[in-house]
Design a protein around this motif. Structure first.
Motif, PDB file in Angstrom:
ATOM      1  N   PHE A  98     -15.496 -31.314   7.455  1.00 25.76           N
ATOM      2  CA  PHE A  98     -14.395 -30.349   7.382  1.00 25.76           C
ATOM      3  C   PHE A  98     -13.723 -30.455   6.017  1.00 25.76           C
ATOM      4  N   ALA A 100     -10.756 -30.638   5.040  1.00 30.76           N
ATOM      5  CA  ALA A 100      -9.601 -31.538   4.886  1.00 30.76           C
ATOM      6  C   ALA A 100      -9.972 -32.886   4.268  1.00 30.76           C
ATOM      7  N   CYS A 101     -11.214 -33.327   4.475  1.00 32.06           N
ATOM      8  CA  CYS A 101     -11.632 -34.612   3.895  1.00 32.06           C
ATOM      9  C   CYS A 101     -11.466 -34.563   2.381  1.00 32.06           C
ATOM     10  N   VAL A 143     -17.210 -40.062   8.005  1.00 39.44           N
ATOM     11  CA  VAL A 143     -16.757 -39.141   9.053  1.00 39.44           C
ATOM     12  C   VAL A 143     -17.621 -39.367  10.285  1.00 39.44           C
ATOM     13  N   ASP A 169     -12.853 -41.412   9.076  1.00 33.92           N
ATOM     14  CA  ASP A 169     -12.240 -40.185   9.577  1.00 33.92           C
ATOM     15  C   ASP A 169     -12.783 -39.970  10.988  1.00 33.92           C
ATOM     16  N   ALA A 171     -11.403 -37.987  13.291  1.00 32.79           N
ATOM     17  CA  ALA A 171     -10.738 -36.785  13.832  1.00 32.79           C
ATOM     18  C   ALA A 171     -11.502 -36.195  15.009  1.00 32.79           C
ATOM     19  N   GLN A 195      -5.278 -31.894  16.681  1.00 32.12           N
ATOM     20  CA  GLN A 195      -5.189 -30.446  16.502  1.00 32.12           C
ATOM     21  C   GLN A 195      -5.862 -29.769  17.712  1.00 32.12           C
ATOM     22  N   GLY A 205      -1.229 -32.912  15.509  1.00 24.42           N
ATOM     23  CA  GLY A 205      -0.904 -34.339  15.576  1.00 24.42           C
ATOM     24  C   GLY A 205      -1.927 -35.145  14.796  1.00 24.42           C
ATOM     25  N   TYR A 328     -20.099 -26.099   9.389  1.00 23.76           N
ATOM     26  CA  TYR A 328     -19.627 -26.181   8.009  1.00 23.76           C
ATOM     27  C   TYR A 328     -20.679 -25.677   7.024  1.00 23.76           C
TER      28      TYR A 328
HETATM   29  C1  LIG Z   1      -9.876 -31.624  12.240  1.00 22.27           C
HETATM   30  C2  LIG Z   1     -10.371 -32.516  11.176  1.00 22.27           C
HETATM   31  C3  LIG Z   1      -9.528 -32.997  10.160  1.00 22.27           C
HETATM   32  C4  LIG Z   1      -8.127 -32.514   9.953  1.00 22.27           C
HETATM   33  O1  LIG Z   1      -7.286 -32.630  11.024  1.00 22.27           O
HETATM   34  P1  LIG Z   1      -6.034 -31.624  11.184  1.00 22.27           P
HETATM   35  O2  LIG Z   1      -5.262 -32.251  12.290  1.00 22.27           O
HETATM   36  O3  LIG Z   1      -6.593 -30.275  11.530  1.00 22.27           O
HETATM   37  O4  LIG Z   1      -5.287 -31.628   9.901  1.00 22.27           O
HETATM   38  C5  LIG Z   1     -10.047 -33.895   9.246  1.00 22.27           C
HETATM   39  N1  LIG Z   1     -11.322 -34.292   9.304  1.00 22.27           N
HETATM   40  C6  LIG Z   1     -12.171 -33.838  10.250  1.00 22.27           C
HETATM   41  C7  LIG Z   1     -13.580 -34.349  10.256  1.00 22.27           C
HETATM   42  C8  LIG Z   1     -11.729 -32.935  11.203  1.00 22.27           C
HETATM   43  O5  LIG Z   1     -12.590 -32.471  12.131  1.00 22.27           O
END
Ligand SMILES: *Cc1c(COP(=O)(O)O)cnc(C)c1O
Length: 390
Positions: A98, A100-101, A143, A169, A171, A195, A205, A328
């Motif tokens: 994602f 955000a990384c 990740v 990560d 997430a 999220q 969160g 992705y």
């Molecule tokens: C969802 C996600 C994020 C970011 O999280 P948010 O709460 O949406 O900011 C980061 N890394 C991965 C791999 C994600 O799936």
């Protein structure tokens, strides 16, 4: 009209409906949310629920400390900053993840290095990390993609030899485990997201998890305007921001910890049944790395055989009532991110990039029964001549 007519050609769809996500609040969540709303103690600095959630979630993941924040992106930023990473530093990030990384690394002022992943399990490996290292490398951001833990043994080996940090990560990997241990305290520090789409959610969160007391104290301070825990309200020992979670989010998340294992089991029933029913078809479940103890199956990644038309397959599956996602594009194909990153060759990923499709969490929550319907739709579509790109 024959029974075998595909839905995309006007036949009857093979799948009807899937569970909704997130599920409605259960009785425990509703009671706790009502308590908070009635108490007026909505902020983490007033009530105790964010603290309790942090402790419970850390304990569930065999870690000593956790700090709750507003979302997963901020959790990554705080983790990087707690490690002292900033301008001039490079962080290794998988090219297949994602956005955000990479943007969390940019927010910290450092440079993401978009690193190749294994063509089979789609994670970073010791080999791809070594291709990306430079004298500026300060950390590896692994990740646990789709709920599948990265191959941590070889990654931790490279990191220790090089003397650099490992950020997990997680997430997408609440409750996942590798080599008999939960994700979250396998590296130096980890992050989770809550999220809407994630396997545990409060709409938004995030959480920073670590076994390292010093890192935890730094993370807390960064997320609490530079205060120290138990210190003065206007005592600011470092640069920090208000990045806190709310008590309402914590009230939704605390009872969820107790349901996590059951939900992971349901998604694994789906994945196992689907893999079995797919047999030798030209679409296969992506297998996790060796050493995986629990794949939490946030998503199910499938790989099409070479030369197949992913776009047509996705359209035909949607018509059958099976929603799929192309996933992705690869961070190197996201122009504004690529421009700010160090790019290296990613031949392993590029060879499979256009052959991956995802089944999302709501579909997986349908368990073994849903897998039967999904397998029928997949069979029908991938054995059609048009799926072969003909
Ligand atoms: C969802 C996600 C994020 C970011 O999280 P948010 O709460 O949406 O900011 C980061 N890394 C991965 C791999 C994600 O799936």
């Amino acid at each position: 009209m024959t029974i075998d007519l595909l839905a995309i050609d006007g036949g009857t769809a093979l799948c009807s409906s899937w569970p909704s996500w997130p599920p409605p609040l259960d009785a425990d969540q509703r009671a706790l949310v009502d308590d908070v709303l009635g108490s007026g103690l909505w902020g983490a600095a007033q009530g105790g629920l964010c603290e309790r959630f942090s402790e419970d979630f850390a304990a569930r993941h065999a870690a000593a400390h956790a700090v709750a924040v507003g979302n997963g992106t901020l959790a990554l930023f705080v983790a990087l900053r707690a490690l002292g990473i900033g301008p001039g530093d490079e962080v290794i990030v998988p090219v297949y993840t994602f956005v955000a990384c990479a943007t969390a690394v940019l927010l910290a002022g450092a440079t993401p290095v978009l690193t190749d992943v294994s063509a089979s399990h789609l994670h970073l490996t010791a080999e791809t990390i070594q291709e990306a290292m430079s004298p500026r490398t300060r950390a590896i951001m692994v990740v646990h993609l789709a709920g599948s833990p990265a191959p941590m043994a070889e990654i931790l080996d490279v990191a220790r030899t090089a003397g650099i940090a490992v950020i997990e990560d997680a997430a997408q990997a609440h409750g996942a485990a590798y080599d008999g241990r939960p994700v979250g305290a396998l590296g130096d520090v980890s992050t989770f997201s809550f999220q809407s789409s994630k396997a545990m959610t409060a709409g938004e969160g995030g959480l920073i998890v670590t076994d390292n007391a010093e890192l935890a104290a730094r993370a807390w301070s960064i997320a609490n305007v530079g205060r120290t825990r138990g210190g003065e309200w206007y005592g600011h020992q470092t640069i920090g921001w208000n990045l806190r979670m709310t008590e309402i989010q914590a009230a939704i998340l605390i009872p969820w910890i107790g349901r996590l294992d059951e939900e992971i089991a349901r998604r694994n029933e789906f994945a196992d049944a689907l893999a079995r029913e797919l047999g030798e078809t030209p679409i296969q479940v992506v297998a996790p790395p060796e050493g995986t103890t629990i794949d939490s199956r946030h998503l199910l990644m499938l790989r099409l055989a070479k030369g197949m038309s992913r776009d047509w397959v996705a359209r035909a599956l949607a018509a059958e009532g099976l929603p799929v996602d192309l996933g992705y594009p690869g961070l190197h194909r996201i122009e504004p991110v690529a421009m700010k990153s160090r790019r290296i060759r990613t031949p392993r990923f590029d060879a499979v990039a256009d052959r991956i499709i995802w089944l999302r969490q709501p579909v997986l929550m349908s368990g073994a029964d849903g897998a039967h319907a999904a397998a029928a739709a997949l069979h029908r579509v991938v054995t059609d001549r048009r799926a072969r790109g003909a």
